[in-house]
Design a protein around this motif. Structure first.
Motif, short mmCIF file in Angstrom:
data_model
loop_
_atom_site.label_atom_id
_atom_site.label_comp_id
_atom_site.label_asym_id
_atom_site.label_seq_id
_atom_site.Cartn_x
_atom_site.Cartn_y
_atom_site.Cartn_z
N MET A 1 65.63 -47.46 -19.45
CA MET A 1 64.67 -47.42 -18.35
C MET A 1 64.03 -46.04 -18.25
O MET A 1 64.56 -45.06 -18.78
CB MET A 1 65.37 -47.76 -17.02
CG MET A 1 65.94 -49.16 -16.96
SD MET A 1 66.93 -49.45 -15.46
CE MET A 1 65.72 -49.16 -14.17
N GLN A 2 62.88 -45.98 -17.59
CA GLN A 2 62.22 -44.70 -17.36
C GLN A 2 63.02 -43.88 -16.35
O GLN A 2 63.48 -44.41 -15.33
CB GLN A 2 60.80 -44.92 -16.84
CG GLN A 2 59.87 -45.60 -17.83
CD GLN A 2 59.58 -44.72 -19.03
OE1 GLN A 2 59.44 -43.50 -18.90
NE2 GLN A 2 59.51 -45.33 -20.21
N ASN B 1 62.03 -44.02 -12.63
CA ASN B 1 62.40 -45.29 -11.99
C ASN B 1 63.88 -45.31 -11.63
O ASN B 1 64.26 -45.78 -10.55
CB ASN B 1 62.07 -46.46 -12.91
CG ASN B 1 60.59 -46.60 -13.15
OD1 ASN B 1 59.77 -46.12 -12.36
ND2 ASN B 1 60.21 -47.26 -14.24
N THR C 1 64.51 -43.11 -8.61
CA THR C 1 64.13 -43.77 -7.36
C THR C 1 65.22 -44.73 -6.89
O THR C 1 65.57 -44.77 -5.70
CB THR C 1 62.81 -44.56 -7.56
OG1 THR C 1 61.77 -43.63 -7.89
CG2 THR C 1 62.43 -45.31 -6.29
#
Length: 210
Positions: free
Chosen positions: A35-36, A39, A42
């Motif tokens: 995943m980024q 992200n 967050t």
């Protein structure tokens, strides 16, 4: 399919069990899940706001399971590994049961014959002791192996039908233990996970413990 938040939380639970809640870095989560990093950051901060994680003050930042303050802690003397290999598992279970306003779903992974049912029984004792569940009859066990030749009956029990409510609705305000879920077809496993995720969102919206 699981959402990004569910994937992150599942990964964290597994890693924190391995390292005895020493913490996990954002980059490690991002790499492991593909995943980024923004992200993941967050999601991690959202879990901190929800009271599930604690954000460390060192650099790089490590996220740990929030320590739960328990007024009447349940003793686990009969479980081998209480102060060792199972200490984080016990803490995760306690945190899930005492999560503010509603309990969190718990996935218990173990080898056959390792005492999974006994561990869940202890979770129920803990819930009763701390008034997360008020009555013993609000604890129900469903062993999927009992429905090997009647999967349709199991699905009706889990999700309800036109003529009956789901077992989740019948056992509201209690604890439901679904054992050997792996025998369900993958599509039905995903359906159950999606159903639980939807139910968790509804619980948050209504701020109700179930």
């Amino acid at each position: 399919m699981k959402g990004a938040k569910a994937l992150v939380l599942e990964y964290l639970e597994q890693e924190l069990l391995k390292n005895n809640n020493q913490g996990v870095e954002t980059q490690a989560v991002a790499i492991a899940l593909g995943m980024q990093r923004p992200n993941v950051s967050t999601i991690l901060n959202q879990l901190v706001k929800e009271g599930i994680l604690v954000k460390g003050s060192t650099r790089p930042v490590r996220y740990r399971l929030k320590q739960v303050v328990i007024e009447n802690p349940l003793d686990f003397p009969a479980i081998i590994g209480e102060n060792g290999s199972l200490s984080t598992a016990i803490q995760l279970a306690q945190a899930a049961i005492l999560y503010p306003n509603y309990a969190l779903p718990v996935l218990v992974l173990s080898e056959i014959g390792s005492g999974r049912t006994y561990f869940v029984d202890k979770m129920m004792e803990f819930a009763l002791q701390n008034h997360a569940v008020e009555q013993p009859h609000l604890f129900q066990k469903i062993n999927c192996l009992d429905y090997l030749d009647a999967l349709d009956d199991l699905l009706h029990l889990l999700f309800g039908s036109d003529t009956s409510a789901s077992v989740f609705e019948k056992i509201a305000e209690g604890i439901l233990f679904i054992d050997n879920i792996h025998i369900l077809p993958l599509a039905d496993q995903n359906r159950l996970i999606s159903w639980l995720n939807h139910r968790e969102k509804e619980q948050k919206r209504h701020q109700k413990k179930v």
